[in-house]
Design an enzyme around this catalytic site. Structure first.
Site, PDB file in Angstrom:
ATOM      1  N   LYS A   1      77.805  57.902  98.554  1.00 12.62           N
ATOM      2  CA  LYS A   1      77.975  56.467  98.791  1.00 12.62           C
ATOM      3  C   LYS A   1      77.593  56.065 100.232  1.00 12.62           C
ATOM      4  O   LYS A   1      77.426  56.928 101.095  1.00 12.62           O
ATOM      5  CB  LYS A   1      79.418  56.075  98.496  1.00 12.62           C
TER       6      LYS A   1
HETATM    7  C1  LIG Z   1      80.755  56.356  92.520  1.00 12.68           C
HETATM    8  C2  LIG Z   1      81.269  55.313  91.626  1.00 12.68           C
HETATM    9  C3  LIG Z   1      82.566  55.331  91.099  1.00 12.68           C
HETATM   10  C4  LIG Z   1      83.483  56.501  91.212  1.00 12.68           C
HETATM   11  O1  LIG Z   1      83.646  57.003  92.457  1.00 12.68           O
HETATM   12  P1  LIG Z   1      84.018  58.556  92.698  1.00 12.68           P
HETATM   13  O2  LIG Z   1      84.473  58.518  94.120  1.00 12.68           O
HETATM   14  O3  LIG Z   1      82.758  59.339  92.533  1.00 12.68           O
HETATM   15  O4  LIG Z   1      85.079  58.909  91.766  1.00 12.68           O
HETATM   16  C5  LIG Z   1      82.991  54.262  90.345  1.00 12.68           C
HETATM   17  N1  LIG Z   1      82.185  53.216  90.106  1.00 12.68           N
HETATM   18  C6  LIG Z   1      80.925  53.172  90.573  1.00 12.68           C
HETATM   19  C7  LIG Z   1      80.104  51.968  90.297  1.00 12.68           C
HETATM   20  C8  LIG Z   1      80.426  54.223  91.320  1.00 12.68           C
HETATM   21  O5  LIG Z   1      79.159  54.176  91.748  1.00 12.68           O
END
Ligand SMILES: *Cc1c(COP(=O)(O)O)cnc(C)c1O
Length: 397
Positions: free
Chosen positions: A186
């Site tokens: 992210k």
């Molecule tokens: C990455 C992501 C998640 C979940 O996050 P994690 O930290 O990987 O559990 C949820 N929603 C979206 C849109 C994402 O891109």
């Protein structure tokens, strides 16, 4: 998008602080930790940056969604409206609490289509959960109006859109609750981690208690804490939070790089009449983590995607065929492939997704390509990339 591209001295110094005093746990051990409270520091920074009263960190974005839903009292048999284009975490978090994911079509914003949302509302609906995929948002005014008319909760999944805004408000802060992921890929990362933001004190307290076994966190004697309700362990560690403390300081730096690189790519594609762009609702500002565009037909889009791969252009995605992000390939959801028996409420309430008609979503996703915007590219690399993408598209269309 990935903040890991730019780890530097700040990240190392924050992690070193934690290792030096040895307290990897975010609660307690007050005497040992030498004043270092990394999770609290990141919560304060997140709440400030997002202009909300409260922020609660948890172990992932997926757990942020789960805890956010629970914090507002959502549970067994409640219906949560979510888009067909998202990440599997959306329905995972809903199913985890015995609630029912109701998939709803997207439109040219690549997020929930307000008209389709309205049609999907039943007496069991409790939440509308727009997912701001690939850096841009749903028509939040329209969704908020629907929520107000039907007394529903608006929960923004802003995991991929941190730093974007809508009507001057940071994404995630527009609804009743907003969720972020700080996983490894992210825009800002903790390695693993997630955050919930809200202005609602009750939701915040619930999230705080629930994510640490229901402990009430009153006073500084861990042994004397009581449990107002059942909880779970969704804690983040101090080590993970420490990385995030450094990264959130750099969010605006990262966003500026993303916007610059995005703009160079977009300028090149602007010159191709067959290329149109994902709609950003009025009042919205993307976080520029992806450049999302449409081509005239599914066939052309498939061919362009293939040709981009052949030309060595990495990180351009054709989500239509992707089994993490689009309903078409979610066989495990469609076939209820659960390790244990699913709850009765879920089995009875879950629509038959093998028969669902999402042609309106397919109309857009079949023609969408999303190119990731990286932080580490040099200007020359972005320009070369833009030129190759443009050349490839012109050869195919
Ligand atoms: C990455 C992501 C998640 C979940 O996050 P994690 O930290 O990987 O559990 C949820 N929603 C979206 C849109 C994402 O891109």
């Amino acid at each position: 998008m990935p903040g890991f591209e730019l780890f530097g001295e700040q990240e190392k110094a924050e992690v070193q602080d934690v290792l030096d005093n040895g307290v990897l746990m975010r609660y307690g051990f007050d005497g040992m930790r030498n004043g270092h409270w990394k999770a609290q520091k990141l919560e304060n920074a997140l709440a400030k940056r997002m202009q909300t009263n409260y922020a609660q960190l948890v172990s992932s974005g997926t757990s942020a969604l789960t805890v956010a839903l629970l914090s507002a009292g959502i549970g067994a048999g409640d219906e949560v409206i979510m888009p067909t284009f998202t990440f599997v975490a959306s329905f995972e978090s809903i199913l985890a609490i015995g609630a029912i994911p109701i998939l709803v079509d997207i439109d040219d914003t690549l997020t929930l289509a307000p008209k389709a949302v309205e049609k999907a509302i039943t007496p069991k609906t409790k939440v509308i959960m727009p997912v701001h995929m690939c850096g841009s948002m749903a028509d939040l005014s329209a969704l908020k109006a629907i929520c107000e008319a039907h007394n529903l909760l608006l929960l923004e999944d802003a995991c991929q859109a941190i730093g974007g805004s809508y009507e001057g408000k940071p994404l995630g802060s527009f609804g009743d609750l907003g969720c972020f992921s700080f996983d490894y890929v992210k825009t800002i990362t903790c390695g693993e981690g997630g955050g919930i933001i809200t202005n609602n004190k009750v939701y915040y307290k619930n999230a705080d208690h629930y994510s640490d076994h229901g402990h009430d966190h009153i006073g500084n004697d861990r042994g004397a804490e009581t449990h107002p309700f059942l909880g779970y362990n969704f804690r983040i560690s101090e080590l993970n939070a420490a990385v995030g403390c450094a990264q959130i300081e750099r969010l605006d730096e990262f966003l500026a790089i993303q916007e610059k690189n995005y703009t160079l790519l977009r300028q090149a594609l602007n010159e191709i009449p067959e290329v149109t762009f994902r709609k950003v609702p009025d009042g919205g500002v993307e976080n520029y983590s992806f450049l999302n565009f449409f081509l005239p037909t599914e066939k052309i889009t498939r061919n362009v995607h293939k040709a981009l791969g052949k030309a060595g252009v990495d990180a351009c995605f054709y989500w239509f065929d992707n089994n993490w992000h689009y309903y078409r390939k979610w066989e495990h959801l469609k076939e209820n492939k659960s390790l244990g028996k699913l709850a009765k409420d879920v089995l009875e309430g879950l629509p038959d997704y093998t028969k669902a008609d999402f042609t309106a979503s397919d109309h857009w996703m079949g023609r969408t390509i999303s190119c990731l915007v990286k932080l580490s590219w040099t200007e020359q690399e972005v320009k070369n990339r833009a030129a190759i993408i443009k050349k490839v598209i012109l050869e195919v269309v």
